[in-house]
Enzyme design. Structure first.
Site, PDB file in Angstrom:
ATOM      1  N   GLU A   9     -20.425  -7.706   0.909  1.00  0.00           N
ATOM      2  CA  GLU A   9     -19.209  -8.420   1.322  1.00  0.00           C
ATOM      3  C   GLU A   9     -19.602  -9.810   1.817  1.00  0.00           C
ATOM      4  OE1 GLU A   9     -15.999  -6.585   3.805  1.00  0.00           O
ATOM      5  OE2 GLU A   9     -16.476  -8.229   5.166  1.00  0.00           O
ATOM      6  N   TYR A  41     -10.465 -12.237   2.796  1.00  0.00           N
ATOM      7  CA  TYR A  41      -9.346 -13.147   2.622  1.00  0.00           C
ATOM      8  C   TYR A  41      -9.456 -14.255   3.648  1.00  0.00           C
ATOM      9  CZ  TYR A  41      -4.613 -14.331   1.194  1.00  0.00           C
ATOM     10  OH  TYR A  41      -3.515 -14.944   0.680  1.00  0.00           O
ATOM     11  N   ASP A 103      -5.074  -7.174   9.784  1.00  0.00           N
ATOM     12  CA  ASP A 103      -5.007  -6.919  11.224  1.00  0.00           C
ATOM     13  C   ASP A 103      -3.807  -7.625  11.815  1.00  0.00           C
ATOM     14  OD1 ASP A 103      -7.032  -5.128  11.962  1.00  0.00           O
ATOM     15  OD2 ASP A 103      -8.547  -6.682  11.612  1.00  0.00           O
ATOM     16  N   TYR A 137     -11.585   4.723   7.182  1.00  0.00           N
ATOM     17  CA  TYR A 137     -12.104   4.631   8.542  1.00  0.00           C
ATOM     18  C   TYR A 137     -12.751   5.944   8.979  1.00  0.00           C
ATOM     19  CZ  TYR A 137      -9.313   0.522   8.175  1.00  0.00           C
ATOM     20  OH  TYR A 137      -8.820  -0.680   7.712  1.00  0.00           O
ATOM     21  N   HIS A 141      -8.673   5.021  11.973  1.00  0.00           N
ATOM     22  CA  HIS A 141      -8.147   3.685  12.249  1.00  0.00           C
ATOM     23  C   HIS A 141      -7.619   3.637  13.686  1.00  0.00           C
ATOM     24  CE1 HIS A 141      -5.224   0.323  12.112  1.00  0.00           C
ATOM     25  NE2 HIS A 141      -6.159  -0.209  11.357  1.00  0.00           N
ATOM     26  N   GLN A 204     -23.078 -10.696  18.071  1.00  0.00           N
ATOM     27  CA  GLN A 204     -22.301 -10.186  16.936  1.00  0.00           C
ATOM     28  C   GLN A 204     -21.720  -8.795  17.248  1.00  0.00           C
ATOM     29  OE1 GLN A 204     -25.116  -9.647  13.835  1.00  0.00           O
ATOM     30  NE2 GLN A 204     -23.696  -8.775  12.379  1.00  0.00           N
TER      31      GLN A 204
HETATM   32  P1  FAD Z   1      -3.285   0.837   6.230  1.00  0.00           P
HETATM   33  O1  FAD Z   1      -3.895   1.702   5.215  1.00  0.00           O
HETATM   34  O2  FAD Z   1      -1.896   0.341   5.979  1.00  0.00           O
HETATM   35  O3  FAD Z   1      -3.316   1.632   7.623  1.00  0.00           O
HETATM   36  C1  FAD Z   1      -3.050   0.947   8.846  1.00  0.00           C
HETATM   37  C2  FAD Z   1      -2.587   1.961   9.888  1.00  0.00           C
HETATM   38  O4  FAD Z   1      -1.279   2.443   9.568  1.00  0.00           O
HETATM   39  C3  FAD Z   1      -3.469   3.218  10.002  1.00  0.00           C
HETATM   40  O5  FAD Z   1      -3.493   3.596  11.350  1.00  0.00           O
HETATM   41  C4  FAD Z   1      -2.740   4.255   9.140  1.00  0.00           C
HETATM   42  O6  FAD Z   1      -3.014   5.574   9.567  1.00  0.00           O
HETATM   43  C5  FAD Z   1      -1.281   3.857   9.404  1.00  0.00           C
HETATM   44  N1  FAD Z   1      -0.381   4.130   8.276  1.00  0.00           N
HETATM   45  C6  FAD Z   1      -0.621   3.892   6.961  1.00  0.00           C
HETATM   46  N2  FAD Z   1       0.476   4.217   6.226  1.00  0.00           N
HETATM   47  C7  FAD Z   1       1.420   4.648   7.102  1.00  0.00           C
HETATM   48  C8  FAD Z   1       2.765   5.118   6.955  1.00  0.00           C
HETATM   49  N3  FAD Z   1       3.356   5.209   5.752  1.00  0.00           N
HETATM   50  N4  FAD Z   1       3.448   5.472   8.082  1.00  0.00           N
HETATM   51  C9  FAD Z   1       2.861   5.387   9.314  1.00  0.00           C
HETATM   52  N5  FAD Z   1       1.586   4.958   9.499  1.00  0.00           N
HETATM   53  C10 FAD Z   1       0.887   4.581   8.411  1.00  0.00           C
HETATM   54  N6  FAD Z   1      -8.506  -7.679   7.134  1.00  0.00           N
HETATM   55  C11 FAD Z   1      -8.191  -8.927   6.703  1.00  0.00           C
HETATM   56  O7  FAD Z   1      -7.262  -9.546   7.243  1.00  0.00           O
HETATM   57  N7  FAD Z   1      -8.865  -9.524   5.676  1.00  0.00           N
HETATM   58  C12 FAD Z   1      -9.867  -8.888   5.021  1.00  0.00           C
HETATM   59  O8  FAD Z   1     -10.465  -9.456   4.098  1.00  0.00           O
HETATM   60  C13 FAD Z   1     -10.235  -7.570   5.448  1.00  0.00           C
HETATM   61  N8  FAD Z   1     -11.211  -6.862   4.818  1.00  0.00           N
HETATM   62  C14 FAD Z   1     -11.489  -5.558   5.183  1.00  0.00           C
HETATM   63  C15 FAD Z   1     -12.436  -4.819   4.467  1.00  0.00           C
HETATM   64  C16 FAD Z   1     -12.724  -3.490   4.801  1.00  0.00           C
HETATM   65  C17 FAD Z   1     -13.728  -2.713   3.991  1.00  0.00           C
HETATM   66  C18 FAD Z   1     -12.070  -2.897   5.925  1.00  0.00           C
HETATM   67  C19 FAD Z   1     -12.409  -1.482   6.335  1.00  0.00           C
HETATM   68  C20 FAD Z   1     -11.132  -3.623   6.644  1.00  0.00           C
HETATM   69  C21 FAD Z   1     -10.816  -4.954   6.286  1.00  0.00           C
HETATM   70  N9  FAD Z   1      -9.853  -5.721   6.958  1.00  0.00           N
HETATM   71  C22 FAD Z   1      -9.516  -6.987   6.534  1.00  0.00           C
HETATM   72  C23 FAD Z   1      -9.225  -5.173   8.168  1.00  0.00           C
HETATM   73  C24 FAD Z   1      -7.935  -4.374   7.850  1.00  0.00           C
HETATM   74  O9  FAD Z   1      -6.938  -5.271   7.422  1.00  0.00           O
HETATM   75  C25 FAD Z   1      -7.546  -3.684   9.154  1.00  0.00           C
HETATM   76  O10 FAD Z   1      -8.467  -2.657   9.458  1.00  0.00           O
HETATM   77  C26 FAD Z   1      -6.120  -3.199   9.268  1.00  0.00           C
HETATM   78  O11 FAD Z   1      -5.865  -2.915  10.644  1.00  0.00           O
HETATM   79  C27 FAD Z   1      -5.785  -1.942   8.463  1.00  0.00           C
HETATM   80  O12 FAD Z   1      -5.793  -2.200   7.131  1.00  0.00           O
HETATM   81  P2  FAD Z   1      -5.594  -0.995   6.051  1.00  0.00           P
HETATM   82  O13 FAD Z   1      -5.437  -1.617   4.740  1.00  0.00           O
HETATM   83  O14 FAD Z   1      -6.625   0.029   6.230  1.00  0.00           O
HETATM   84  O15 FAD Z   1      -4.162  -0.432   6.573  1.00  0.00           O
END
Ligand code: FAD
Length: 281
Positions: A9, A41, A103, A137, A141, A204
């Site tokens: 990454e 991003y 986030d 996670y 999460h 870090q």
């Molecule tokens: P989701 O899968 O939408 O989940 C988020 C939360 O909502 C979880 O607690 C889940 O249990 C809950 N949830 C999901 N669906 C539902 C539903 N239908 N109803 C109720 N609850 C629900 N962030 C950036 O801004 N830019 C990046 O480039 C970036 N890269 C990343 C790369 C990796 C490998 C990882 C692990 C994270 C990265 N992140 C990045 C951070 C990420 O955006 C955050 O961790 C964010 O808080 C959750 O993203 P997600 O796509 O896992 O969310």
């Protein structure tokens, strides 16, 4: 026995830094021949962040022949904005997207067109033939109501079309193994890459852990206490710790290793040299 996927990454430079500042880093990482490099991003309002991610992903592909995976968070964007970014990705031949919620931050107001990554996956599937990745996670999460709920929502992402999962960083492999077992029991059958972050300086780790909530095993905290004050010792210890995690993961049949390089090719190089035989590369 399948060879584990090995990927990196990288993140875009700060908005005021020239894109050229990452060129040398990309060249050095590409020389290590990972299976793909994912580009986070970039910061910036509207679609500016997406343009930078797109530009860097396109460079990885065109200049270095590396398959790029573009990260795409959605909560701070409208459907029109996301559609414009996707058009840009497609025009640059970028087919692999890590679909993310993003986030929550007071600096980036939510636009309410998307609430979860699964909604973004649905949306992307109406916009073209992309290969979709999603985040997972091992230690749950931080906003999830329960581990069961989190797993159910992860399964939704897979059922909707995410064919590849990349995990949040962790420092205790047992969390990953338990998570992998729970995924298998839930019927999640896509590859799960383990996210490994080499911690090479003490500052870090505080920032990372407060952001992602990874737990720190005693072995790790003792290492930090002993070596955290010395940059050279911390670098060597952090690399050795990451290598140790990777060896154990490979021995336990991990699908892949996703190295959070922090744009530090020297660290990635040392790790890659140490594990290339183990990963069958
Ligand atoms: P989701 O899968 O939408 O989940 C988020 C939360 O909502 C979880 O607690 C889940 O249990 C809950 N949830 C999901 N669906 C539902 C539903 N239908 N109803 C109720 N609850 C629900 N962030 C950036 O801004 N830019 C990046 O480039 C970036 N890269 C990343 C790369 C990796 C490998 C990882 C692990 C994270 C990265 N992140 C990045 C951070 C990420 O955006 C955050 O961790 C964010 O808080 C959750 O993203 P997600 O796509 O896992 O969310």
């Amino acid at each position: 026995m399948n060879k584990p996927i090995y990927s990196f990454e990288v993140f875009p430079p700060k908005p005021d830094a020239p894109v050229e500042s990452v060129s040398r880093c990309f060249a050095a990482l590409a020389a290590l021949k990972p299976d793909f490099i994912s580009v986070t991003y970039g910061a910036g309002g509207g679609t500016a962040g997406g343009r930078l991610t797109c530009e860097l992903a396109a460079r990885l592909k065109e200049e270095f022949g590396i398959r790029p995976v573009a990260h795409l968070p959605c909560i701070s964007y409208t459907k029109e904005e996301i559609a414009a970014v996707l058009k840009d990705f497609a025009a640059h031949g970028i087919q692999d997207i890590l679909a993310l919620r993003g986030d929550k931050s007071p600096d980036r107001p939510e636009k309410h067109d998307f609430h979860y990554a699964s909604e973004l996956i649905d949306f992307i599937r109406t916009k073209g033939d992309f290969s979709l990745y999603a985040a997972c996670y091992p230690e749950v999460h931080p906003e999830a109501h329960s581990p069961e709920d989190d797993l159910r929502h992860l399964k939704e992402k897979v059922d909707k079309g995410a064919g590849h999962l990349i995990s949040q960083l962790f420092f205790d492999n047992d969390h990953f193994y338990r998570f992998r077992e729970r995924c298998a029991a839930a019927g999640i059958a896509v590859p799960i890459e383990a996210g490994i972050m080499p911690v090479v300086n003490a500052a870090q780790i505080q920032r990372m852990v407060s952001l992602c909530g990874a737990s720190l095993p005693r072995k790790f905290t003792v290492m930090m206490q002993r070596f955290g004050h010395s940059p050279e010792a911390m670098r060597d210890a952090g690399i050795a710790y990451a290598v140790d995690q990777i060896v154990d993961l490979a021995a336990n049949g991990v699908d892949g290793i996703h190295l959070y390089t922090m744009n530090n090719p020297l660290v990635a190089q040392r790790i890659t040299e140490s594990v290339s035989g183990i990963l069958g590369r």
